[in-house]
Write a protein that holds these residues in place. Sequence first.
Motif, PDB file in Angstrom:
ATOM      1  N   LEU A 181       0.804  -1.259  -0.026  1.00 44.33           N
ATOM      2  CA  LEU A 181      -0.263  -0.140  -0.018  1.00 44.33           C
ATOM      3  C   LEU A 181       0.818   1.331  -0.041  1.00 44.33           C
ATOM      4  O   LEU A 181       0.534   2.323  -0.761  1.00 44.33           O
ATOM      5  N   ALA A 182       1.838   1.298   0.679  1.00 48.89           N
ATOM      6  CA  ALA A 182       2.742   2.395   0.881  1.00 48.89           C
ATOM      7  C   ALA A 182       3.560   2.471  -0.640  1.00 48.89           C
ATOM      8  O   ALA A 182       3.609   3.800  -0.915  1.00 48.89           O
ATOM      9  N   VAL A 183       3.849   1.617  -1.109  1.00 48.61           N
ATOM     10  CA  VAL A 183       4.619   1.584  -2.587  1.00 48.61           C
ATOM     11  C   VAL A 183       3.621   2.048  -3.534  1.00 48.61           C
ATOM     12  O   VAL A 183       3.957   3.087  -4.386  1.00 48.61           O
ATOM     13  N   THR A 234       8.772   3.906  -0.457  1.00 51.36           N
ATOM     14  CA  THR A 234       7.545   4.861  -0.776  1.00 51.36           C
ATOM     15  C   THR A 234       8.455   5.976  -1.577  1.00 51.36           C
ATOM     16  O   THR A 234       7.801   6.493  -2.524  1.00 51.36           O
ATOM     17  N   LEU A 235       9.658   6.414  -1.073  1.00 54.60           N
ATOM     18  CA  LEU A 235      10.127   7.484  -1.855  1.00 54.60           C
ATOM     19  C   LEU A 235      10.725   7.207  -2.900  1.00 54.60           C
ATOM     20  O   LEU A 235      10.835   7.916  -4.077  1.00 54.60           O
ATOM     21  N   PHE A 236      11.417   5.860  -3.240  1.00 58.39           N
ATOM     22  CA  PHE A 236      11.679   5.327  -4.502  1.00 58.39           C
ATOM     23  C   PHE A 236      10.231   5.206  -5.440  1.00 58.39           C
ATOM     24  O   PHE A 236      10.467   5.734  -6.597  1.00 58.39           O
ATOM     25  N   ALA A 239      18.630  10.092  -2.150  1.00 53.52           N
ATOM     26  CA  ALA A 239      17.962  10.895  -1.186  1.00 53.52           C
ATOM     27  C   ALA A 239      17.009   9.711  -0.411  1.00 53.52           C
ATOM     28  O   ALA A 239      16.924   9.984   0.817  1.00 53.52           O
ATOM     29  N   ALA A 240      16.339   8.867  -1.096  1.00 55.91           N
ATOM     30  CA  ALA A 240      15.308   8.003  -0.526  1.00 55.91           C
ATOM     31  C   ALA A 240      16.215   6.945   0.188  1.00 55.91           C
ATOM     32  O   ALA A 240      15.402   6.677   1.427  1.00 55.91           O
ATOM     33  N   VAL A 241      17.239   6.643  -0.123  1.00 54.18           N
ATOM     34  CA  VAL A 241      18.052   5.849   0.652  1.00 54.18           C
ATOM     35  C   VAL A 241      18.763   6.310   2.211  1.00 54.18           C
ATOM     36  O   VAL A 241      18.581   5.701   3.258  1.00 54.18           O
ATOM     37  N   VAL A 242      18.837   7.662   2.150  1.00 57.98           N
ATOM     38  CA  VAL A 242      19.462   8.450   3.168  1.00 57.98           C
ATOM     39  C   VAL A 242      18.250   8.889   4.063  1.00 57.98           C
ATOM     40  O   VAL A 242      18.501   8.626   5.337  1.00 57.98           O
TER      41      VAL A 242
END
Length: 225
Positions: A33-35, A90-92, A120-123
Motif C-alpha cells: 500500500l505504501a509503494v 515509498t520515496l523510490f 535521498a530515498a536511501v538516506v
Amino acid sequence: MSTTDTGPDETASEPGARPAPAGERSPWFVLALAVGGGLLVGVLTSYAQGLLPEVLAPLANSSGSWSVAALLLAYPARRRGFAIAAGVLTLFAMVAGYDLASVLRGFHPSLGSSLFWCTAAVVVGPFLGWGAHALRTRSGYVPLAAGAVSGLLVGEGVYGLTVIAATTPAAYWWGSVAAGAALLVWAVVRRFPRFLPASGAVAAAAVVATVFPFVYSIDLLVQFP
C-alpha cells in the motif's frame, strides 16, 4: 542492543511502546500500500506542476511534501523494520511515479535528478519510516520524531524565504514555517508537556530546521550529472 528475542512484534524493543492490537492487516499488504501510494503521489506531483495555482505551486516541487507523504504512508506499519522499509520504498516509488508521469506528458526525465532523489530515498527514507513507527507506537522517541517533522517543515520554509524567494511565492513558505511551528506547539502542549520530552522535541526541531536550509542550498545535483 538487547539480544533477547521479542517475537514478531518489534515494537517491544522501543521504550514505552504500546503493544499493537490484534487483527491488523498483513505487514506485506501495508508495504504494498505504501509503494502504491508513493507511485500515486509521484504521478500527481508531475501533473500538479502545471495545474496548481501560483500560491501552491511549490507544493509540487517540495521535498517537505514528499517527506510528509512518505511518513504518513509508513505510519500504518506495525513492525519497525517494515516501517523503515516503507519509508525508503515509498520515496523510490514517488521518483518512479514522477518519471513515468513526466514521460506520459512528453518530457524526458533527468537521469541525474532521478539518481539524486533515489539517493535521498536511501538516506532520508529510513528516518521517515522510523519516525512514523515511533509516532504510531507512541514510544519514547515520539518527541524526537515530532520535532524532526516540525523542523523539516520550518527548515524548508526558511530555505524558500531566503534562497528562492525571488522565484516562488513567499506565502507558501510562510505557511510551511507556520505549519511546522504549529505542529511543534501542539505536540508539546497536548502530547508531552513535561520538560525533558518537550526539550527533546524543541532541540530536534531546531537542529533539523537549521541543517535543512544549509544542506538544501548546496547544489548536490552536480554530483549526479
